[in-house]
Write an enzyme that holds these catalytic residues in place. Structure first.
Site, PDB file in Angstrom:
ATOM      1  N   SER A 122       0.913  -1.106   0.049  1.00 45.92           N
ATOM      2  CA  SER A 122       0.047  -0.021  -0.031  1.00 45.92           C
ATOM      3  C   SER A 122       0.873   1.234   0.152  1.00 45.92           C
ATOM      4  CB  SER A 122      -1.029   0.089   1.239  1.00 45.92           C
ATOM      5  OG  SER A 122      -1.586   1.153   1.135  1.00 45.92           O
ATOM      6  N   GLU A 153     -10.243   2.633   3.883  1.00 48.44           N
ATOM      7  CA  GLU A 153      -9.757   3.444   2.968  1.00 48.44           C
ATOM      8  C   GLU A 153     -10.913   4.059   2.431  1.00 48.44           C
ATOM      9  OE1 GLU A 153      -7.569   3.818  -1.297  1.00 48.44           O
ATOM     10  OE2 GLU A 153      -6.385   2.697   0.339  1.00 48.44           O
ATOM     11  N   HIS A 197      -7.927  -3.198   4.977  1.00 41.30           N
ATOM     12  CA  HIS A 197      -7.043  -1.649   4.773  1.00 41.30           C
ATOM     13  C   HIS A 197      -7.790  -0.874   3.838  1.00 41.30           C
ATOM     14  CE1 HIS A 197      -4.525   0.906   2.279  1.00 41.30           C
ATOM     15  NE2 HIS A 197      -3.879   1.039   3.419  1.00 41.30           N
ATOM     16  N   ASN A 198      -8.059  -1.530   2.437  1.00 35.19           N
ATOM     17  CA  ASN A 198      -8.762  -0.655   1.621  1.00 35.19           C
ATOM     18  C   ASN A 198     -10.149  -0.630   2.025  1.00 35.19           C
ATOM     19  OD1 ASN A 198      -6.243  -1.508   0.134  1.00 35.19           O
ATOM     20  ND2 ASN A 198      -7.392  -2.137  -1.746  1.00 35.19           N
ATOM     21  N   LYS A 227      -4.880  -6.491   3.864  1.00 34.23           N
ATOM     22  CA  LYS A 227      -4.497  -5.380   2.982  1.00 34.23           C
ATOM     23  C   LYS A 227      -5.962  -5.016   2.344  1.00 34.23           C
ATOM     24  CE  LYS A 227      -2.664  -2.583  -0.344  1.00 34.23           C
ATOM     25  NZ  LYS A 227      -4.025  -2.479  -1.513  1.00 34.23           N
TER      26      LYS A 227
END
Length: 517
Positions: free
Chosen positions: A144, A223, A219-220, A216
């Site tokens: 990232s 986001e 995480h997105n 991940k």
């Protein structure tokens, strides 16, 4: 460029990378900057030639790193020291499988393949299992930070067997973003040939199997939530408070000096300051309001649904993008569907001297806390499901630098999980509980005023409902479960009986004693 079927002293590489789109090129340069002689390969030979030619050995300062190009995979693999470490930076899905299938016949037992793309975590587990049968190690690693992060220091989230991580760890720790050990602030100043020295690297072993790509993915999802919350703060101040983009650029810039300090707040200030070079209008006003997405937000929501984990703020962020895509339909609807009359609801808005900019700041911060609480709770839910031992404090720590959601706020999350590794929800940490208790009045005022004036704030409102639901000892699900028992004999539990004991009421004759299911 010379292709060799066997390595020589001048072409033996420490690590290899397949896929020279922008992310792959920048990651290769990052590794070379840190002293790793990096073999590179791209399906289009001209791309490899041009890339190597553009970055001769002198590009990497006094370090011994550099680039080694090959025109075919056989020469590429032969140029890498054993056990080989090969990073794949190609499009997720079929292209990744195709590259792996091409590499496998050329590799030997103990070699390592690293998938740095945005792969679905279940695909990562499938690939690891298949490669293990061939004696080849595999890591699925989230990467990232976008193009700049790949070049000067990303946040890296590796998952797979521990022996795979042992082989990859030196490279990943060197090239990752670095943060100050005490404050958690990113250490800036990276430049070609002069990588950042010292500090804590923004990478750690996440866990086995697809754990790295799962983290991940979440995480997105976080986001998505962050971006939507910022957009709602902007839209409220633009529509309700009648602030210009230029004025709001200053507001976001000032917020970036405090607890909301983050990469996304910083770039929002930059964007709102930007003028369109063609019309000279505010740039944000000439961008069509139809947002795209690549799918990781949807994957996050699907996973949450499978696990029964509530992530309403991230879900609303995904749905907001979906709604934005219906631009033509919304344009038609705007001519028919009317906004509320403001004079009828003036009493709800509150005192005229209220500082609404501060209210929006508090609403954004409180909503952000809830959104992250949902994301970390989702990771915990999957860890329980899969038997992963995720260190949520360490995960928060590697988000502090390099990645898109990097923010000062993540130091507070890191500290919360270091104080209590088994914390069931961030809302129960003293700092976050106290923060929301102090600021929820302003948060509620913003959501109420947005509703009164017809300004959509789906993420703000869902975050507030999440907070109110989580703090409620009793929810109306009692009625819902009674409805389910009425029309479908789905049974219910009783408050005066132990959990796990189910009953059914004979709704044709509800006076009869209930039966135990």
């Amino acid at each position: 460029m010379t292709d060799q079927s066997a390595p020589s002293a001048s072409t033996v590489a420490d690590v290899g990378l397949v896929g020279l789109a922008v992310m792959g090129q920048n990651l290769a340069l990052n590794m070379a900057d840190h002293g790793y002689k990096t073999a590179v390969y791209n399906r289009t030979t001209a791309t490899t030639d041009e890339f190597v030619k553009a970055h001769p050995p002198g590009s990497f300062g006094k370090r011994a790193g550099g680039l080694v190009g090959s025109k075919d995979l056989k020469g590429f693999v032969a140029s890498i020291k054993r056990p080989r470490r090969i990073v794949i930076m190609v499009k997720a899905g079929g292209p990744t499988d195709a590259v792996i299938d091409s590499l496998v016949p050329l590799l030997e037992k103990g070699d390592l393949i690293v998938d740095g793309g945005n792969a679905e975590w279940e695909h990562t587990e499938r690939r690891e299992k298949t490669l293990k049968e061939r004696g080849i190690l595999f890591v699925g690693s989230g990467v990232s930070g976008g193009e700049e992060g790949a070049r000067f220091g990303p946040s890296l989230m590796p998952g797979g067997p521990k022996e795979s991580w042992s082989l990859l760890e030196p490279v990943w720790r060197d090239i990752a973003a670095k943060v100050d050990a005490k404050s958690g602030k990113p250490i800036e100043g990276a430049a070609p040939g002069k990588p950042v020295e010292g500090g804590e690297p923004c990478t750690t072993y996440i866990g086995p199997g697809g754990a790295g790509h799962y983290v991940k993915m979440v995480h997105n999802g976080i986001e998505y939530g962050d971006m939507q919350l910022i957009c709602e703060a902007y839209d409220f101040m633009r529509q309700v408070l009648d602030q210009s983009p230029e004025k709001l650029s200053g507001v976001f810039a000032s917020w970036n000096e405090g607890e909301l300090d983050s990469f996304l707040i910083q770039i929002t200030a930059d964007i709102l300051r930007q003028k369109d070079p063609v019309t000279h209008k505010p740039f944000v006003d000439v961008v069509l309001d139809a947002a795209g997405q690549k799918g990781t937000g949807k994957w996050t929501i699907n996973s949450a649904l499978d696990l029964g984990a509530p992530v309403p703020t991230m879900a609303e962020a995904v749905f907001a993008r979906n709604m934005s895509a219906h631009k033509d339909e919304r344009t038609q609807a705007s001519r028919t569907l009317k906004a509320p009359h403001q004079s009828q609801h003036a009493h709800v808005i509150g005192p005229p001297d209220r500082n609404w900019i501060d209210c929006v700041r508090d609403a954004l911060y409180c909503s952000k806390i809830c959104s992250y609480a949902q994301g970390f709770a989702l990771m915990s839910a999957m860890a329980r499901e899969k038997g992963w031992k995720l260190d949520l404090g360490a995960i928060a720590a590697i988000f502090r630098g390099g990645c898109i959601i990097r923010a000062r706020f993540l130091q507070k999350i890191t500290e919360a999980y270091r104080r209590r590794p088994d914390l069931p929800n961030l809302l129960l940490d003293d700092y976050f509980a106290h923060t929301i208790a102090e600021r929820q009045h302003n948060w509620r005022a913003v959501v109420a005023r947005a509703a009164v004036q017809g300004v959509p704030v789906p993420a703000f409102a869902s975050a507030l409902s999440y907070y109110d639901s989580y703090r409620s000892q009793r929810l109306p699900a009692s009625l819902l479960q009674a409805q389910r028992d009425y029309f479908g004999a789905h049974t219910y539990e009783r408050i005066d009986q132990p959990r796990g004991k189910f009953f059914h009421l004979d709704w044709l004759n509800p006076k009869r004693p209930q039966s135990e299911a």
